[in-house]
Design a protein around this motif. Structure first.
Motif, PDB file in Angstrom:
ATOM      1  N   PHE A 170      30.485 -49.791 -30.310  1.00  0.00           N
ATOM      2  CA  PHE A 170      29.650 -50.734 -29.368  1.00  0.00           C
ATOM      3  C   PHE A 170      28.263 -50.438 -29.553  1.00  0.00           C
ATOM      4  N   LYS A 171      27.985 -49.061 -29.131  1.00  0.00           N
ATOM      5  CA  LYS A 171      26.607 -48.597 -28.707  1.00  0.00           C
ATOM      6  C   LYS A 171      25.663 -49.056 -30.120  1.00  0.00           C
ATOM      7  N   LYS A 172      26.092 -48.749 -31.324  1.00  0.00           N
ATOM      8  CA  LYS A 172      25.510 -49.046 -32.456  1.00  0.00           C
ATOM      9  C   LYS A 172      25.400 -50.431 -32.704  1.00  0.00           C
ATOM     10  N   ILE A 173      26.198 -51.240 -32.837  1.00  0.00           N
ATOM     11  CA  ILE A 173      26.571 -52.615 -33.361  1.00  0.00           C
ATOM     12  C   ILE A 173      25.908 -53.604 -32.353  1.00  0.00           C
ATOM     13  N   VAL A 174      26.245 -53.255 -30.962  1.00  0.00           N
ATOM     14  CA  VAL A 174      25.659 -54.493 -30.065  1.00  0.00           C
ATOM     15  C   VAL A 174      24.334 -53.973 -29.314  1.00  0.00           C
ATOM     16  N   VAL A 175      24.433 -52.571 -29.044  1.00  0.00           N
ATOM     17  CA  VAL A 175      23.126 -52.147 -28.310  1.00  0.00           C
ATOM     18  C   VAL A 175      22.042 -51.982 -29.348  1.00  0.00           C
ATOM     19  N   ALA A 176      22.282 -50.805 -30.081  1.00  0.00           N
ATOM     20  CA  ALA A 176      21.021 -50.439 -30.986  1.00  0.00           C
ATOM     21  C   ALA A 176      20.361 -51.384 -32.014  1.00  0.00           C
ATOM     22  N   ASP A 177      21.480 -52.286 -32.552  1.00  0.00           N
ATOM     23  CA  ASP A 177      21.143 -53.187 -33.733  1.00  0.00           C
ATOM     24  C   ASP A 177      20.458 -54.364 -33.017  1.00  0.00           C
ATOM     25  N   ASN A 178      20.993 -54.647 -31.862  1.00  0.00           N
ATOM     26  CA  ASN A 178      20.159 -55.789 -31.332  1.00  0.00           C
ATOM     27  C   ASN A 178      18.908 -55.519 -30.636  1.00  0.00           C
ATOM     28  N   CYS A 179      18.694 -54.117 -30.129  1.00  0.00           N
ATOM     29  CA  CYS A 179      17.454 -53.928 -29.620  1.00  0.00           C
ATOM     30  C   CYS A 179      16.569 -53.535 -30.707  1.00  0.00           C
ATOM     31  N   ALA A 180      17.153 -53.046 -31.946  1.00  0.00           N
ATOM     32  CA  ALA A 180      16.083 -53.006 -33.080  1.00  0.00           C
ATOM     33  C   ALA A 180      15.474 -54.005 -33.431  1.00  0.00           C
ATOM     34  N   LYS A 181      16.039 -55.244 -33.560  1.00  0.00           N
ATOM     35  CA  LYS A 181      15.605 -56.443 -33.985  1.00  0.00           C
ATOM     36  C   LYS A 181      14.284 -56.855 -33.088  1.00  0.00           C
ATOM     37  N   TYR A 182      14.314 -56.659 -31.721  1.00  0.00           N
ATOM     38  CA  TYR A 182      12.989 -57.002 -30.942  1.00  0.00           C
ATOM     39  C   TYR A 182      12.185 -56.050 -30.655  1.00  0.00           C
ATOM     40  N   ALA A 183      12.604 -54.476 -31.144  1.00  0.00           N
ATOM     41  CA  ALA A 183      11.667 -53.414 -31.180  1.00  0.00           C
ATOM     42  C   ALA A 183      10.892 -53.539 -32.263  1.00  0.00           C
ATOM     43  N   ASN A 184      11.450 -54.073 -33.255  1.00  0.00           N
ATOM     44  CA  ASN A 184      10.495 -53.932 -34.613  1.00  0.00           C
ATOM     45  C   ASN A 184       9.700 -55.246 -34.576  1.00  0.00           C
ATOM     46  N   ILE A 185      10.145 -56.245 -34.025  1.00  0.00           N
ATOM     47  CA  ILE A 185       9.089 -57.630 -34.052  1.00  0.00           C
ATOM     48  C   ILE A 185       7.867 -57.148 -33.132  1.00  0.00           C
ATOM     49  N   ILE A 186       8.049 -56.544 -32.099  1.00  0.00           N
ATOM     50  CA  ILE A 186       6.954 -56.082 -31.077  1.00  0.00           C
ATOM     51  C   ILE A 186       6.172 -54.987 -31.632  1.00  0.00           C
ATOM     52  N   PHE A 187       6.634 -53.986 -32.403  1.00  0.00           N
ATOM     53  CA  PHE A 187       6.011 -52.801 -32.716  1.00  0.00           C
ATOM     54  C   PHE A 187       5.284 -53.359 -33.879  1.00  0.00           C
ATOM     55  N   ASN A 188       5.702 -54.081 -34.940  1.00  0.00           N
ATOM     56  CA  ASN A 188       4.837 -54.489 -36.165  1.00  0.00           C
ATOM     57  C   ASN A 188       3.865 -55.767 -35.969  1.00  0.00           C
ATOM     58  N   ASN A 189       4.111 -56.002 -34.656  1.00  0.00           N
ATOM     59  CA  ASN A 189       2.852 -57.200 -34.413  1.00  0.00           C
ATOM     60  C   ASN A 189       2.512 -56.931 -33.052  1.00  0.00           C
ATOM     61  N   HIS A 190       2.146 -55.561 -32.742  1.00  0.00           N
ATOM     62  CA  HIS A 190       1.711 -55.177 -31.309  1.00  0.00           C
ATOM     63  C   HIS A 190       0.469 -55.822 -30.839  1.00  0.00           C
ATOM     64  N   THR A 191      -0.299 -56.250 -31.796  1.00  0.00           N
ATOM     65  CA  THR A 191      -1.893 -56.692 -31.421  1.00  0.00           C
ATOM     66  C   THR A 191      -1.727 -58.084 -31.003  1.00  0.00           C
ATOM     67  N   GLU A 192      -0.536 -58.791 -31.120  1.00  0.00           N
ATOM     68  CA  GLU A 192      -0.363 -60.234 -30.839  1.00  0.00           C
ATOM     69  C   GLU A 192       0.267 -60.576 -29.512  1.00  0.00           C
ATOM     70  N   TYR A 193       0.549 -59.438 -28.784  1.00  0.00           N
ATOM     71  CA  TYR A 193       1.537 -59.330 -27.590  1.00  0.00           C
ATOM     72  C   TYR A 193       0.618 -58.868 -26.354  1.00  0.00           C
ATOM     73  N   ASN A 194       1.088 -59.234 -25.238  1.00  0.00           N
ATOM     74  CA  ASN A 194       0.391 -58.629 -24.027  1.00  0.00           C
ATOM     75  C   ASN A 194       0.905 -57.258 -23.485  1.00  0.00           C
ATOM     76  N   GLY A 195       0.383 -56.494 -22.568  1.00  0.00           N
ATOM     77  CA  GLY A 195       1.021 -55.202 -22.140  1.00  0.00           C
ATOM     78  C   GLY A 195       2.462 -55.397 -21.745  1.00  0.00           C
ATOM     79  N   SER A 196       2.913 -56.159 -20.919  1.00  0.00           N
ATOM     80  CA  SER A 196       4.200 -56.140 -20.592  1.00  0.00           C
ATOM     81  C   SER A 196       5.280 -56.560 -21.428  1.00  0.00           C
ATOM     82  N   THR A 197       4.888 -57.246 -22.660  1.00  0.00           N
ATOM     83  CA  THR A 197       5.784 -57.327 -23.753  1.00  0.00           C
ATOM     84  C   THR A 197       5.865 -55.992 -24.641  1.00  0.00           C
ATOM     85  N   LEU A 198       4.678 -55.377 -24.535  1.00  0.00           N
ATOM     86  CA  LEU A 198       4.679 -54.161 -25.360  1.00  0.00           C
ATOM     87  C   LEU A 198       5.363 -53.093 -24.567  1.00  0.00           C
ATOM     88  N   LEU A 199       5.379 -53.176 -23.383  1.00  0.00           N
ATOM     89  CA  LEU A 199       6.275 -52.320 -22.440  1.00  0.00           C
ATOM     90  C   LEU A 199       7.798 -52.646 -22.714  1.00  0.00           C
TER      91      LEU A 199
END
Length: 477
Positions: free
Chosen positions: A204-233
């Protein structure tokens, strides 16, 4: 072979069935099966690297036997250093060769000199950092006479390559795991059920928590110049739960599977995000690595026995080396140094003493003070995770600079409410289960129908919210 793959789903029942069909009285045959299964498991990625595990096993097994036969101090030291140099030599070549070459070239370029050195196209063997430290623990403990050398080579091979924890830990000590390969193992239904429960929670930790969080962490980290501070947080928050769900999930699965075969591995995580200071966090995060560095590096350096300067020096050494263990990148070294800096106030005020009590020990909810302590510890940990996740130092600094701007108060641009609710469910479950070895261990207080409804709920959530498959983060270390 991934734990959350069809291949492993077929592999595990076959090995489990053959293992117990052999019977607990035929220990050597069971050990041989485990060794063969472990080599198949590891060879599923790349069979060529099996020679590294085999060579490391032969070297340390032979050195252990030799240490058992000689009492001459100079010979014993030589044997120990042969083991250290061979094991760390392989680790250094595969993991750090290109890092040192690139750093050397950059240093000469900085001073206006060109250095004609080329890097190598080296593939990092999966799990090399883990099994290297595991086999080193055997040689060091035999050298220190904490463990008698084994004469069972098959059992030793099974110990070094034990497939549940081979590629991402926990890093087992020879004093704990190796003796279990020489004991009769009987199938224990209650222990197996508890193991399956821990596997379920780990998945459950891996499939539901980690893999879903990874999707949005990757989007935000890979395009960090396009988002505001609260989104980066929020991106840093997602990565914090990605790495925790991913790594502690792997540990739960590994420990649970080991129980199916009659083995008990050491606990590797103890609800670290409920820590009230950074010292408590490091007693609860990746426990097998933290204690390895404590026993084999920090204490031999003098530990905390010397004056304040020695304590500070040793603290920085252990954290920086720990950071470098994670990867050949300056981001990991800075991550380690930053955690050492976090530790300094506790050292200077002598508040880094071991605290074994739980947060809200006798209460359902934490006090306001404890909430503040946990929030501060989590926040500074979040800052450090940015360096851990970033591609390079400039990426990390740019990310943090953009995060700490006035735009921090702006509306969050990415807000996946469903995933955040799942993370909230995860946090609540961890809080309610914080008195156990893992979150749902103590679920027996529920009546059986409710308990099974909860298990079914976890399974339904896994099927309904399976994130995009991500390789376990610590495979790269």
């Amino acid at each position: 072979m991934l734990f959350n793959s069809i291949d492993f789903f077929l592999f595990l029942p076959i090995v489990f069935g053959l293992y117990w069909l052999i019977g607990g009285k035929r220990i050597k045959t069971q050990n041989l099966l485990i060794a063969i299964a472990s080599y198949v498991f590891y060879g599923w990625w790349d069979w060529k690297f099996l020679s590294l595990i085999l060579f490391s096993s032969i070297v340390d097994y032979s050195i252990g036997l030799w240490l058992g036969k000689t009492k001459k101090i100079s010979t014993r030291k030589l044997l120990l250093w042969i083991s250290i140099c061979v094991n760390l030599g392989f680790l250094g070549f595969f993991k750090y060769y290109n890092f040192f070459i690139d750093s050397l070239i950059d240093s000469f370029t900085f001073f206006g000199k060109e250095l004609n050195l080329s890097t190598l196209n080296i593939i990092l063997p999966v799990g090399i950092s883990f099994y290297t430290f595991q086999t080193l623990s055997y040689t060091i403990d035999v050298y220190n006479k904490k463990l008698q050398p084994t004469k069972d080579f098959i059992g030793f091979m099974a110990f070094v390559s034990f497939f549940p924890q081979l590629v991402a830990g926990p890093i087992e000590r020879a004093t704990n795991l190796l003796p279990q390969f020489s004991k009769k193992r009987s199938f224990d239904y209650a222990n197996a059920v508890d193991g399956l429960r821990q596997v379920l929670w780990g998945l459950f930790k891996k499939i539901v928590v980690a893999d879903n969080c990874a999707k949005y962490a990757n989007i935000i980290f890979n395009n960090h110049t396009e988002y505001n501070g609260s989104t980066l947080l929020l991106g840093a928050f997602f990565f914090a739960f990605q790495i925790y769900g991913d790594f502690s999930g792997y540990s739960d699965i590994a420990i649970g599977i080991s129980r199916l075969f009659g083995f008990n591995l050491k606990r590797n995580f103890a609800f670290p995000y409920f820590s009230r200071d950074i010292a408590e966090f490091w007693r609860r995060w990746h426990i097998s690595l933290s204690t390895w560095f404590r026993d084999y590096l920090y204490i031999p350096l003098g530990g905390s026995r010397g004056g304040l300067k020695m304590k500070i020096r040793n603290t920085f050494i252990i954290f920086i080396v720990s950071g470098f263990w994670h990867g050949a990148n300056w981001t990991f070294i800075i991550w380690g140094a930053l955690n050492a800096l976090y530790f300094l106030p506790l050292l200077l005020t002598n508040k880094n003493r071991v605290n074994t009590d739980l947060v809200a020990q006798d209460n359902f909810l934490p006090s306001i003070k404890e909430v503040g302590q946990m929030a501060l510890t989590f926040f500074i940990t979040l800052i450090a995770w940015v360096f851990f996740r970033a591609d390079n130092v400039l990426h990390a600094l740019s990310y943090l600079q953009n995060m700490f701007t006035a735009s921090l108060i702006y509306k969050i641009e990415i807000f996946p409410s469903t995933i955040l609710l799942l993370v909230l469910f995860f946090i609540i479950t961890e809080w309610l289960g914080r008195r156990g070895e893992y979150a749902i261990e103590k679920i027996d207080f529920m009546k059986r129908p409710i308990r099974w409804i909860f298990y079914i709920l976890l399974i339904v959530l896994m099927f309904s919210f399976t994130g995009e498959e991500q390789q376990f983060i610590y495979f790269q270390f």
